[in-house]
Scaffold this active site. Structure first.
Site, PDB file in Angstrom:
ATOM      1  N   ASP A  41       1.015  -1.121  -0.023  1.00  0.00           N
ATOM      2  CA  ASP A  41      -0.006  -0.166   0.026  1.00  0.00           C
ATOM      3  C   ASP A  41       0.954   1.395   0.156  1.00  0.00           C
ATOM      4  OD1 ASP A  41      -2.872  -1.084   1.765  1.00  0.00           O
ATOM      5  OD2 ASP A  41      -2.277  -1.389   0.056  1.00  0.00           O
ATOM      6  N   LYS A 123     -10.321   1.743  10.856  1.00  0.00           N
ATOM      7  CA  LYS A 123     -10.385   1.485   9.337  1.00  0.00           C
ATOM      8  C   LYS A 123     -10.167  -0.308   9.303  1.00  0.00           C
ATOM      9  CE  LYS A 123      -8.267   2.661   4.917  1.00  0.00           C
ATOM     10  NZ  LYS A 123      -8.050   1.259   4.592  1.00  0.00           N
ATOM     11  N   ARG A 144     -18.032  -1.864  -4.546  1.00  0.00           N
ATOM     12  CA  ARG A 144     -17.560  -0.346  -4.793  1.00  0.00           C
ATOM     13  C   ARG A 144     -17.491  -0.133  -6.281  1.00  0.00           C
ATOM     14  NH1 ARG A 144     -14.998   3.341  -1.709  1.00  0.00           N
ATOM     15  NH2 ARG A 144     -13.955   1.672  -0.307  1.00  0.00           N
ATOM     16  N   CYS A 437       9.892  -5.411 -23.181  1.00  0.00           N
ATOM     17  CA  CYS A 437       9.831  -6.355 -24.241  1.00  0.00           C
ATOM     18  C   CYS A 437       9.413  -5.794 -25.315  1.00  0.00           C
ATOM     19  CB  CYS A 437       9.125  -7.832 -23.967  1.00  0.00           C
ATOM     20  SG  CYS A 437       8.747  -8.664 -25.467  1.00  0.00           S
TER      21      CYS A 437
END
Length: 691
Positions: A41, A123, A144, A437
């Protein structure tokens, strides 16, 4: 106007922005679509901050499809039917230090003075879920998604014990007519451990952490599987509500609890920043006493009127912030470093380590990004390394424990050829940290990702053509590239085990795939544009181009300047479109699709009156009867232009709930503002409805 020095560095700035935006988007794809993130994160937040800072310095680079302007998983395919939220479901901005928290509180104080109180809540590290109750009955549950459109998981949500089928009316809080409530689905730690133990007994791979297991369990196609897993939910906010107007979020939580909805027991009110810090410090010390994983404390302005006054950005409310705790660390052995080729050709080295427990989950793999990052960290194969899990979720390698080296360690040498196709690797441009690549057409890794993208929800939305199907078609050499998808026949599909029954007949999924491919040929032009995998071209830019030019041939023939002049496009996207059509094999894909019957023009329904011809309209906020995409398509179908920003050229601004800065800009410029009813009248009768 930019300075001469800025003009000279513009090409390098553009390259830097393109590389950074591409990297952020790739990690969003891995996190939201695959449920298999490869960076922490903290690393992702740093990448996003760098991109935001670059766009702040060079606003011309900020496009509607930039990762800084999108919420969560916008633009990626999902497994369930898409459904629109009644009100936008936003993300949260983060604070990682006391100074960042104080800066946020300072902005609140500057706007509303001492009037604000702060609601502090844990949280939860889980999966966001939105529930809709009508007349007290659960009618829909959705994830969501991109903040406006999520996945319909109603049947699965109904198996969660914490989710009531009907709300309980109370004397103090009558059940509202419509209630959209947001919350987090998660596993208690003991339930997570029990689930993993049962998976191991069945010979299946255990989940890496509770968050991944919650996401996987909520997205099961069979609700019975979800029901067997002890998912929990806690509500933490409201969306669209009719028949209930709480003065504070604290009051809203009391009502939710009275109606039988689950609310956290660990929510407290603070009168000032000192009180907020006290709660953050307390839970920082006691976080492991909670029976589920947390990665911080969410702080919200309690007063609803002040929330409305503070508004939101395109991705997060200004009245809330998530304070994230410092990550936890552990030591383990770096066994090997191997590389992977991404869908854009970028070569990424991965650390393979002795599995070790960190923050409640087992870690055995982490990304090292590129050769420069490996050199900067100073890690060698065979090192004992320090790893951490930022936000208690995703692992990263910090560096080696040098004093534990015994001389057996060896340096990692970045390969010079692609592990997928053997092509020589090199930076795309001089100075790039990443090597790529160059075999975009023939590299199996890149090809797999492009085929998958064609079928994505924002592409041509082709059911059955998922990742597994794409791999099967390529491995059986049924298709050589995405250009051959629409020429597939029953005979072709029978060459794959995936679509052939034991009796040698075409499977039900094979028949569905052929039907869905045929339906996709009539998709709107903007979807064709997205499906072509032109860098930076997402739904917003694709719609703008389709509306302006009307056909793929006209877009291909347009100059870069003509493309850039289209509102919602700009120079970055224009350059990418020009470069894409300059490649011979790209045009061959277009020719193959055209020959197979894919529609290459933007056909308009002649029965829809062109009431908005010549008008530029901006939609902001959440509308009850329209999703954002529906509103834009209604404008375009009637000859109008659905713009993304307000200017002197804007004819009308349509404002729904939580309209944000576009509303303020309209007031400042004197642009007429319509509510939803006014918008409907405008669609039906045009400007005459305003006289």
């Amino acid at each position: 106007m930019s300075s001469p020095d800025a003009d000279q560095t513009a090409p390098e700035v553009l390259r830097q922005w393109q590389a950074l935006a591409e990297e952020v988007r790739e990690h969003q794809f891995r996190y939201y679509v695959r449920d298999a993130p490869i960076i922490s994160d903290a690393e992702f937040d740093e990448l996003l901050r760098r991109l935001e800072a670059l766009e702040e310095q060079h606003p011309e680079l900020r496009t509607p499809d930039s990762p800084t302007q999108l919420v969560g998983g916008a633009g990626f395919a999902t497994d369930f039917e898409p459904v629109d939220h009644l009100e936008r479901m936003l993300s949260l901005d983060n604070a990682f230090t006391a100074d960042e928290l104080a800066a946020w509180a300072g902005r609140i104080h500057a706007e509303v003075g001492d009037a604000a109180h702060y609601l502090c809540e844990l949280k939860i590290d889980g999966v966001a879920l939105s529930l809709v109750y009508r007349e007290g009955r659960l009618t829909r549950a959705s994830t969501r998604g991109d903040g406006r459109t999520g996945e319909d998981v109603t049947l699965n949500a109904r198996t969660i014990a914490d989710v009531p089928e009907r709300l309980t009316p109370g004397d103090d809080y009558p059940v509202p007519e419509v209630l959209e409530v947001r919350g987090e689905v998660f596993f208690r730690l003991d339930d997570f451990q029990a689930l993993n133990a049962s998976l191991v007994e069945e010979g299946k791979a255990p989940f890496a952490n509770p968050r991944n297991s919650a996401a996987g369990s909520l997205r099961q196609k069979d609700p019975a599987v979800t029901a067997r897993r002890r998912l929990r939910m806690i509500c933490h906010g409201l969306g669209h509500v009719e028949g209930f107007r709480p003065a504070t979020l604290h009051q809203a939580y009391l009502a939710l609890r009275a109606w039988g909805l689950p609310v956290s027991e660990h929510t407290t009110l603070a009168t000032d920043l000192a009180g907020v810090r006290e709660r953050i410090d307390y839970w920082g010390e006691h976080r492991h006493e909670v029976d589920h994983e947390i990665d911080g404390v969410v702080v919200k302005v309690d007063e609803v009127a002040l929330q409305r006054r503070l508004g939101s950005t395109s991705r997060a409310p200004r009245w809330a912030i998530a304070y994230k705790y410092p990550p936890e660390e552990a030591q383990t052995k770096l066994l090997d470093i191997r590389v992977n080729v991404g869908r854009t050709g970028r070569i990424t080295p991965f650390a393979f380590m002795t599995p070790v427990k960190v923050a409640g989950s087992t870690v055995g793999q982490a990304t090292l990004h590129n050769a420069s990052e490996i050199k900067r960290k100073g890690v060698l194969i065979g090192d004992t390394v320090v790893i951490r899990k930022a936000g208690d979720v995703i692992p990263e390698v910090l560096g080696p424990v040098v004093e534990l080296r015994d001389g057996s360690e060896r340096e990692f040498i970045m390969p010079t050829t692609c592990p997928e196709c053997g092509s020589p690797l090199a930076p795309e441009k001089e100075g790039d940290a990443d090597i790529r690549c160059p075999n975009a057409r023939g590299c199996p890794g890149q090809l797999r990702e492009r085929v998958f993208h064609v079928a994505s929800r924002n592409g041509l939305d082709i059911e059955v053509l998922g990742y597994e199907a794409g791999v099967a078609l390529l491995q059986a050499k049924v298709i050589a590239d995405e250009g051959e998808l629409f020429a597939l026949t029953e005979r072709d599909l029978l060459r794959t085990d995936l679509f052939r029954t034991k009796a040698g007949e075409l499977s039900a999924n094979g028949k569905r795939l052929l039907v869905n491919l045929d339906k996709a040929k009539a998709a709107p032009l903007w979807r064709v544009l997205v499906a072509l995998s032109i860098r930076h071209v997402g739904p917003t830019a694709a719609r703008a181009l389709a509306t302006e030019f009307g056909s793929l041939d006209a877009i291909a023939a347009a100059s870069t300047d003509q493309l850039a002049a289209v509102e919602g496009v700009g120079p970055t996207i224009a350059a990418a479109v020009t470069e894409w059509f300059a490649v011979d094999w790209h045009r061959e894909i277009v020719d193959k699709w055209r020959a197979a019957g894919v529609r290459m023009v933007d056909e308009r329904d002649e029965s829809v009156p062109r009431t908005l011809a010549g008008l530029t309209i901006v939609v902001t906020g959440s509308l009850t009867g329209f999703s954002r995409d529906d509103a834009k398509e209604a404008i375009v179908a009637r000859g109008g232009k659905a713009a993304g920003s307000v200017s002197k050229k804007t004819n009308y601004v349509v404002a729904g709930d939580s309209p944000g800065s576009k509303y303020d800009k309209a007031v400042e410029l004197g642009v007429p503002i319509l509510d939803e009813d006014g918008f409907r009248r405008l669609l039906a009768d045009g400007p005459a409805s305003r006289t």
